[in-house]
Design a protein around this motif. Structure first.
Motif, PDB file in Angstrom:
ATOM      1  N   THR A  97       2.529  -4.430  -1.291  1.00  0.00           N
ATOM      2  CA  THR A  97       1.201  -5.041  -1.376  1.00  0.00           C
ATOM      3  C   THR A  97       0.358  -4.546  -0.209  1.00  0.00           C
ATOM      4  O   THR A  97       0.886  -3.998   0.764  1.00  0.00           O
ATOM      5  CB  THR A  97       1.284  -6.575  -1.311  1.00  0.00           C
ATOM      6  OG1 THR A  97       1.775  -6.953  -0.029  1.00  0.00           O
ATOM      7  CG2 THR A  97       2.194  -7.131  -2.395  1.00  0.00           C
ATOM      8  N   ASP A  98      -0.936  -4.775  -0.319  1.00  0.00           N
ATOM      9  CA  ASP A  98      -1.819  -4.389   0.776  1.00  0.00           C
ATOM     10  C   ASP A  98      -2.058  -5.550   1.741  1.00  0.00           C
ATOM     11  O   ASP A  98      -2.940  -5.499   2.577  1.00  0.00           O
ATOM     12  CB  ASP A  98      -3.142  -3.829   0.245  1.00  0.00           C
ATOM     13  CG  ASP A  98      -3.967  -4.851  -0.514  1.00  0.00           C
ATOM     14  OD1 ASP A  98      -3.475  -5.975  -0.751  1.00  0.00           O
ATOM     15  OD2 ASP A  98      -5.109  -4.523  -0.876  1.00  0.00           O
ATOM     16  N   PRO A 108      -0.804 -12.283  -0.522  1.00  0.00           N
ATOM     17  CA  PRO A 108      -1.434 -12.455  -1.837  1.00  0.00           C
ATOM     18  C   PRO A 108      -2.824 -13.081  -1.724  1.00  0.00           C
ATOM     19  O   PRO A 108      -2.997 -14.096  -1.059  1.00  0.00           O
ATOM     20  CB  PRO A 108      -0.473 -13.402  -2.563  1.00  0.00           C
ATOM     21  CG  PRO A 108       0.823 -13.292  -1.831  1.00  0.00           C
ATOM     22  CD  PRO A 108       0.473 -12.966  -0.412  1.00  0.00           C
ATOM     23  N   GLY A 121      -6.418  -8.476  -3.927  1.00  0.00           N
ATOM     24  CA  GLY A 121      -5.279  -7.779  -3.333  1.00  0.00           C
ATOM     25  C   GLY A 121      -4.660  -6.805  -4.319  1.00  0.00           C
ATOM     26  O   GLY A 121      -4.717  -6.993  -5.532  1.00  0.00           O
ATOM     27  N   ARG A 122      -4.090  -5.758  -3.774  1.00  0.00           N
ATOM     28  CA  ARG A 122      -3.472  -4.727  -4.614  1.00  0.00           C
ATOM     29  C   ARG A 122      -1.961  -4.788  -4.484  1.00  0.00           C
ATOM     30  O   ARG A 122      -1.426  -5.016  -3.405  1.00  0.00           O
ATOM     31  CB  ARG A 122      -3.991  -3.354  -4.226  1.00  0.00           C
ATOM     32  CG  ARG A 122      -5.481  -3.238  -4.515  1.00  0.00           C
ATOM     33  CD  ARG A 122      -6.000  -1.841  -4.232  1.00  0.00           C
ATOM     34  NE  ARG A 122      -7.424  -1.787  -4.441  1.00  0.00           N
ATOM     35  CZ  ARG A 122      -7.990  -1.367  -5.571  1.00  0.00           C
ATOM     36  NH1 ARG A 122      -7.248  -0.955  -6.564  1.00  0.00           N
ATOM     37  NH2 ARG A 122      -9.297  -1.334  -5.684  1.00  0.00           N
ATOM     38  N   VAL A 123      -1.318  -4.570  -5.630  1.00  0.00           N
ATOM     39  CA  VAL A 123       0.141  -4.613  -5.723  1.00  0.00           C
ATOM     40  C   VAL A 123       0.598  -3.342  -6.428  1.00  0.00           C
ATOM     41  O   VAL A 123      -0.032  -2.904  -7.387  1.00  0.00           O
ATOM     42  CB  VAL A 123       0.601  -5.847  -6.541  1.00  0.00           C
ATOM     43  CG1 VAL A 123       2.103  -5.878  -6.693  1.00  0.00           C
ATOM     44  CG2 VAL A 123       0.075  -7.130  -5.925  1.00  0.00           C
ATOM     45  N   THR A 145      -4.181  -5.217  -9.544  1.00  0.00           N
ATOM     46  CA  THR A 145      -5.071  -5.958  -8.662  1.00  0.00           C
ATOM     47  C   THR A 145      -4.976  -7.428  -9.043  1.00  0.00           C
ATOM     48  O   THR A 145      -4.992  -7.766 -10.233  1.00  0.00           O
ATOM     49  CB  THR A 145      -6.531  -5.470  -8.811  1.00  0.00           C
ATOM     50  OG1 THR A 145      -6.588  -4.090  -8.490  1.00  0.00           O
ATOM     51  CG2 THR A 145      -7.463  -6.251  -7.901  1.00  0.00           C
TER      52      THR A 145
END
Length: 113
Positions: free
Chosen positions: A3-4, A7, A11-13, A26
């Motif tokens: 992840t970036d 959560p 957020g990007r996964v 996203t």
């Protein structure tokens, strides 16, 4: 899975299934559990191969958690109506594997405590 950050909506996964299939997502909705209601997360799948949405809802039920995992996913570049049907059993298997991994991690964490 990477992840970036923690959560959060936006957020990007990135997840890899069997270390092969890259699934970029996203987070578009993230509701924590409140007063016995389920916590809900919605992910928009951004490719490169899978497009669509996934919803995961988790609710505590005594000593267990109840999980609802819904996906409307298709393959990029191909007709969604066709690839949804083809992907349905594959995605069900992937979800089952992911839930088994979570169960194993929670069991191992409980043993370590």
């Amino acid at each position: 899975m990477t992840t970036d950050g923690p959560p959060a909506v936006g957020g990007r996964v990135e997840a890899r299934t069997a270390r092969v299939l890259l699934d970029r997502m996203t987070i578009t909705r993230l509701d924590p559990p409140v007063d016995g209601r389920a916590g809900v997360a919605v992910f928009e799948k951004r490719g490169p191969l899978l497009l669509g949405r996934a919803l995961i809802a988790v609710r505590a039920d005594g000593d267990v958690a109840r999980v609802l995992w819904l996906e409307d996913v298709h393959l990029a570049g191909l007709p969604p109506t066709l690839t949804r049907v083809v992907l349905r059993p594959v995605l069900a298997g992937m979800a089952a594997l992911a839930l088994r991994a979570v169960r194993r991690e929670l069991r191992d964490a409980g043993r370590a405590a």
